[in-house]
Design an enzyme around this catalytic site. Structure first.
Site, PDB file in Angstrom:
ATOM      1  N   HIS A 164     -90.310  77.502 -23.427  1.00 27.09           N
ATOM      2  CA  HIS A 164     -89.130  78.087 -22.779  1.00 27.09           C
ATOM      3  C   HIS A 164     -88.745  79.399 -23.472  1.00 27.09           C
ATOM      4  O   HIS A 164     -88.513  80.420 -22.810  1.00 27.09           O
ATOM      5  CB  HIS A 164     -87.978  77.075 -22.843  1.00 27.09           C
ATOM      6  CG  HIS A 164     -86.678  77.573 -22.293  1.00 27.09           C
ATOM      7  ND1 HIS A 164     -86.226  77.268 -21.027  1.00 27.09           N
ATOM      8  CD2 HIS A 164     -85.717  78.357 -22.850  1.00 27.09           C
ATOM      9  CE1 HIS A 164     -85.055  77.841 -20.825  1.00 27.09           C
ATOM     10  NE2 HIS A 164     -84.718  78.511 -21.914  1.00 27.09           N
ATOM     11  N   GLU A 165     -88.683  79.375 -24.799  1.00 27.63           N
ATOM     12  CA  GLU A 165     -88.294  80.578 -25.540  1.00 27.63           C
ATOM     13  C   GLU A 165     -89.372  81.652 -25.483  1.00 27.63           C
ATOM     14  O   GLU A 165     -89.065  82.848 -25.403  1.00 27.63           O
ATOM     15  CB  GLU A 165     -87.972  80.220 -26.998  1.00 27.63           C
ATOM     16  CG  GLU A 165     -86.808  79.254 -27.162  1.00 27.63           C
ATOM     17  CD  GLU A 165     -85.528  79.751 -26.501  1.00 27.63           C
ATOM     18  OE1 GLU A 165     -85.348  80.978 -26.396  1.00 27.63           O
ATOM     19  OE2 GLU A 165     -84.718  78.915 -26.065  1.00 27.63           O
ATOM     20  N   HIS A 168     -88.956  83.528 -22.325  1.00 24.52           N
ATOM     21  CA  HIS A 168     -87.890  84.534 -22.413  1.00 24.52           C
ATOM     22  C   HIS A 168     -88.414  85.822 -23.036  1.00 24.52           C
ATOM     23  O   HIS A 168     -88.087  86.933 -22.580  1.00 24.52           O
ATOM     24  CB  HIS A 168     -86.731  83.992 -23.261  1.00 24.52           C
ATOM     25  CG  HIS A 168     -85.766  83.138 -22.498  1.00 24.52           C
ATOM     26  ND1 HIS A 168     -85.264  83.505 -21.269  1.00 24.52           N
ATOM     27  CD2 HIS A 168     -85.183  81.947 -22.798  1.00 24.52           C
ATOM     28  CE1 HIS A 168     -84.423  82.568 -20.836  1.00 24.52           C
ATOM     29  NE2 HIS A 168     -84.362  81.618 -21.746  1.00 24.52           N
ATOM     30  N   GLU A 265     -82.720  81.356 -16.837  1.00 21.63           N
ATOM     31  CA  GLU A 265     -82.962  80.029 -17.402  1.00 21.63           C
ATOM     32  C   GLU A 265     -83.885  79.211 -16.494  1.00 21.63           C
ATOM     33  O   GLU A 265     -84.762  78.499 -16.979  1.00 21.63           O
ATOM     34  CB  GLU A 265     -81.631  79.295 -17.609  1.00 21.63           C
ATOM     35  CG  GLU A 265     -80.743  79.916 -18.678  1.00 21.63           C
ATOM     36  CD  GLU A 265     -81.455  80.070 -20.013  1.00 21.63           C
ATOM     37  OE1 GLU A 265     -82.131  79.121 -20.451  1.00 21.63           O
ATOM     38  OE2 GLU A 265     -81.344  81.152 -20.613  1.00 21.63           O
TER      39      GLU A 265
END
Length: 407
Positions: A164-165, A168, A265
């Site tokens: 997830h990070e 980003h 997100e």
């Protein structure tokens, strides 16, 4: 143009984000104009509304270069020192492979598999379950993980959070959010400054300020008194306009940050599934983090960068993250994941997982073929893999890293 598929959604989102950032920067000039209105009233409180508006516009044109330089200086300082500021607030510190081999290997494997430059790895000593990415260029990129997250999640779930990070970072979300937080900080700082000037001005005028006292002239100059009353009313209108501009600028800065973050997100969750090929791990990670992600002492700017930014009540109107339920629903609908439902709050009377030998076991979820099931004490036949034979949860033998092995 409509977006179809993950990558076109990412490209479309970047374009909209750049427009929003331009709008966010323009709010800074709105605040400068509001400050000019207040300054003109303080200088001369006996003029008409049209006079104040035109004079404030002239002041804005004169002050615009200096305001731009001040905002640029703020951004440059934040560009070089934002990570140090965040580490000072959160207590995050760099870790090496020797210090955190489990976490380091998981992140390195993800980066190698997709050809992504590995960011710095940081640990924050906190019982909260959260993680966030920071940095404005490849040399600055860093992922910070709390110790609480490491204890509560198994390897696949931690891998999903790291994915997830990394998404980003890969999508450019980190740069945009850091810049948005910096510009919003400028708006908030000057908004508060002008608001303090206004309250100070209101207090002094209430005690007999220039524009309120101008209407109390002697009766021998009635026409002049009438003009002063009218112009004094104009000063009141200008002050009200200035306050409205300050409040609206601050509110819009929060809305822009919300618009920048919420859609990102969903894309980061989808990117994590694309990296790990495991939607269930992302779902169970979100369920474990749900309601347990608040970082004590962290500012709102830091929380806006996290996996989850829990807000309740009125504060939820300005939440930068969609709810965990809506994110899970999206993963179930578009990625084919399975939702175990909200997890109960952890029982403080229970022993920590690492003390019971089940550090990698998932929380009380419906058991499946991926779980550590009870094992028999009978030795396995040579050359055959040992398989679970029971349905209860027992202590794993000879596999302290869990059913997925070492990464």
């Amino acid at each position: 143009m409509a977006a179809y598929g993950l990558y076109t959604h990412i490209a479309s989102n970047k374009f909209r984000s750049m427009l929003l950032l331009v709008g966010l920067f323009m709010l800074f000039y709105v605040l400068v104009y509001a400050g000019a209105l207040i300054a003109e009233v303080l200088i001369d409180g006996n003029e008409s509304v049209a006079y104040y508006l035109s004079r404030a516009l002239a002041d804005l044109l004169k002050a615009a270069p200096f305001a731009t330089i001040a905002a640029a200086a703020w951004i440059v300082i934040a560009y070089f020192f934002h990570q140090s500021m965040i580490d000072a607030v959160t207590g995050g510190h760099d870790v090496t492979r020797q210090e955190e081999p489990r976490l380091y290997n998981l992140l390195e494997n993800l980066c190698i598999s997709r050809g992504i430059t590995m960011p710095k790895l940081k640990i924050m000593d906190s019982p909260a379950l959260n993680a966030f990415a920071t940095g404005l260029n490849p040399r600055q990129y860093a992922i910070t993980v709390t110790t609480g997250l490491l204890k509560a999640l198994n390897d696949q779930e931690i891998e999903a959070v790291l994915g997830h990070e990394l998404t980003h970072i890969k999508n450019g979300d980190v740069q945009l959010m850091v810049i948005a937080v910096i510009i919003a900080g400028v708006v908030g700082f000057f908004g508060e400054l002008f608001f303090r000037l206004f309250t100070s001005f209101s207090w002094s005028s209430g005690s007999g300020g220039s524009w309120s006292s101008g209407s109390s002239s002697s009766s021998s100059r009635s026409s002049s008194s009438s003009d002063n009353k009218s112009s004094g009313g104009g000063a009141v209108v200008i002050v009200i306009i200035a306050v409205v501009l300050i409040v609206v600028a601050w509110l819009l800065s929060q809305v822009v940050k919300l618009a920048l973050s919420r859609s990102r997100e969903y894309l980061a969750d989808a990117g994590s599934v694309e990296l790990t090929k495991n939607p269930d791990a992302m779902i169970t990670a979100l369920r474990k983090i749900e309601g347990r992600g608040e970082l004590p002492g962290a500012t709102s700017a830091v929380m806006e960068l996290c996996v989850d930014n829990p807000r309740e009540g009125f504060a939820d109107l300005f939440a930068t993250h969609p709810s965990v339920q809506s994110r899970v629903d999206a993963l179930v609908k578009f990625a084919g994941g399975r939702d175990p439902g909200p997890l109960p709050a952890p029982d403080e009377t229970e022993q920590p997982a690492e003390q019971t030998g089940q550090a990698d076991a998932p929380p009380p979820l419906p058991q499946g073929p991926w779980s550590d099931a009870a094992r028999t004490d009978e030795p396995a036949s040579p050359g055959s893999a040992q398989r679970p034979t029971g349905t209860g949860i027992g202590t794993p033998i000879g596999n302290p890293m869990g059913p997925w092995g070492r990464h």
